[in-house]
Motif scaffolding. Sequence first.
Motif, short mmCIF file in Angstrom:
data_model
loop_
_atom_site.label_atom_id
_atom_site.label_comp_id
_atom_site.label_asym_id
_atom_site.label_seq_id
_atom_site.Cartn_x
_atom_site.Cartn_y
_atom_site.Cartn_z
N LEU A 51 53.52 -31.70 -44.19
CA LEU A 51 54.51 -31.45 -43.20
C LEU A 51 55.53 -32.39 -43.57
CD1 LEU A 51 51.47 -33.61 -40.60
CD2 LEU A 51 52.24 -31.10 -40.35
N ASP A 52 55.53 -32.53 -43.87
CA ASP A 52 57.78 -33.41 -44.29
C ASP A 52 58.28 -32.19 -43.52
OD1 ASP A 52 59.42 -34.90 -44.94
OD2 ASP A 52 59.80 -34.16 -46.88
N GLY A 53 59.18 -32.21 -43.04
CA GLY A 53 60.40 -30.88 -43.25
C GLY A 53 59.81 -29.41 -41.68
N SER A 54 58.22 -30.35 -41.84
CA SER A 54 57.61 -29.14 -40.12
C SER A 54 58.74 -29.64 -38.89
CB SER A 54 56.59 -29.13 -40.33
OG SER A 54 55.83 -30.11 -39.92
N GLN A 55 58.45 -28.07 -38.07
CA GLN A 55 58.30 -28.51 -36.59
C GLN A 55 56.78 -29.69 -36.25
OE1 GLN A 55 59.44 -24.92 -35.18
NE2 GLN A 55 62.01 -24.68 -36.30
N ILE A 56 55.80 -29.02 -36.35
CA ILE A 56 54.64 -29.30 -35.90
C ILE A 56 54.69 -31.26 -35.87
CG2 ILE A 56 52.97 -28.66 -36.84
CD1 ILE A 56 52.90 -28.49 -33.47
N GLY A 57 55.35 -31.38 -37.13
CA GLY A 57 55.16 -32.60 -37.34
C GLY A 57 55.92 -33.63 -37.14
N ASP A 58 56.59 -32.75 -35.81
CA ASP A 58 57.62 -33.32 -35.53
C ASP A 58 57.07 -33.68 -33.82
OD1 ASP A 58 60.40 -34.42 -33.06
OD2 ASP A 58 61.67 -33.11 -34.53
N PRO A 59 57.14 -35.36 -33.39
CA PRO A 59 56.30 -36.01 -31.91
C PRO A 59 57.56 -34.86 -30.75
CG PRO A 59 57.54 -37.78 -32.96
CD PRO A 59 57.10 -36.24 -34.62
N GLY A 60 58.47 -35.14 -31.22
CA GLY A 60 59.27 -34.31 -30.15
C GLY A 60 59.62 -32.94 -29.88
N VAL A 61 58.97 -31.60 -31.07
CA VAL A 61 58.85 -30.81 -30.60
C VAL A 61 57.39 -30.35 -30.36
CG1 VAL A 61 58.29 -29.16 -32.55
CG2 VAL A 61 60.81 -29.71 -32.80
N THR A 62 56.29 -31.21 -30.25
CA THR A 62 55.33 -31.17 -30.24
C THR A 62 54.82 -31.40 -28.72
OG1 THR A 62 53.94 -31.68 -32.46
CG2 THR A 62 52.79 -31.92 -30.19
N GLU A 63 55.70 -32.42 -27.89
CA GLU A 63 55.79 -33.02 -26.91
C GLU A 63 56.62 -31.51 -26.02
OE1 GLU A 63 56.97 -36.48 -24.33
OE2 GLU A 63 58.81 -36.20 -25.98
N LYS A 64 57.20 -31.64 -26.80
CA LYS A 64 58.10 -30.07 -25.63
C LYS A 64 57.20 -28.52 -25.63
CE LYS A 64 63.22 -30.88 -26.82
NZ LYS A 64 63.51 -31.06 -27.74
N LEU A 65 56.57 -28.87 -26.97
CA LEU A 65 55.43 -27.33 -27.01
C LEU A 65 54.05 -27.65 -26.10
CD1 LEU A 65 54.41 -24.69 -27.76
CD2 LEU A 65 53.60 -25.82 -29.52
N PHE A 66 54.23 -28.78 -25.47
CA PHE A 66 52.52 -29.74 -24.47
C PHE A 66 52.96 -29.15 -23.31
CE2 PHE A 66 50.44 -31.38 -28.27
CZ PHE A 66 49.08 -30.67 -28.02
N LYS A 67 54.75 -29.50 -23.26
CA LYS A 67 55.45 -29.62 -21.57
C LYS A 67 55.16 -27.88 -21.68
CE LYS A 67 59.19 -30.75 -18.99
NZ LYS A 67 58.84 -29.36 -18.13
N ALA A 68 55.80 -27.22 -22.20
CA ALA A 68 55.75 -25.73 -22.29
C ALA A 68 54.91 -25.06 -21.56
CB ALA A 68 56.69 -25.22 -22.96
N MET A 69 53.62 -25.30 -22.50
CA MET A 69 52.65 -24.96 -22.31
C MET A 69 52.01 -25.12 -21.03
SD MET A 69 50.13 -24.70 -25.64
CE MET A 69 50.67 -26.50 -25.73
N LYS A 70 52.12 -26.88 -20.42
CA LYS A 70 51.56 -27.09 -19.11
C LYS A 70 52.40 -26.21 -18.10
CE LYS A 70 51.83 -31.19 -16.22
NZ LYS A 70 51.45 -30.09 -15.23
N ASP A 71 53.83 -25.87 -17.99
CA ASP A 71 54.27 -25.18 -17.22
C ASP A 71 54.64 -24.23 -16.99
OD1 ASP A 71 55.76 -27.62 -16.74
OD2 ASP A 71 57.75 -26.96 -17.79
N ALA A 72 53.48 -22.91 -18.10
CA ALA A 72 52.84 -22.07 -18.21
C ALA A 72 52.05 -21.99 -17.32
CB ALA A 72 52.81 -21.10 -19.34
N GLY A 73 50.96 -23.51 -17.77
CA GLY A 73 49.78 -23.07 -16.63
C GLY A 73 50.27 -23.20 -15.53
#
Length: 120
Positions: A51-73
């Motif tokens: 996970l080192d250097g990955s985006q999905i391993g970054d909690p901030g990126v994951t948080e934004k992705l989950f928020k975007a999915m919720k917003d799409a829903g």
Amino acid sequence: MEKQLSKYEVGTGATRVSTLSEVTNGKTALLVDARGKLTLTKIGEIAAVLLDGSQIGDPGVTEKLFKAMKDAGDFKVKTHDVLHTATTLINHDKEVFYRNAEMLKQKVGSPDASMQVSFS
């Protein structure tokens, strides 16, 4: 760890407890809880290297992705935009995982008996 999950609004309280249980128990545990101190298992070390250097391993990126999915829903953003974001993230991280996998043995060492997992 539960405070970190809560900070980034990952799941409900019950989901966070379940997640913590999943990563600290069983043959595929990523962490060991020894008197309140969490340490990585061999499998946890492998996950950390990959996970080192990955985006999905970054909690901030994951948080934004989950928020975007919720917003799409909630029809606040177009699903196409969220899919594009997810695709970009996956393409980026796939390259990171391949690169990190090449260094895995050097950083973590050879597999040991504790890593034998049956998928039957």
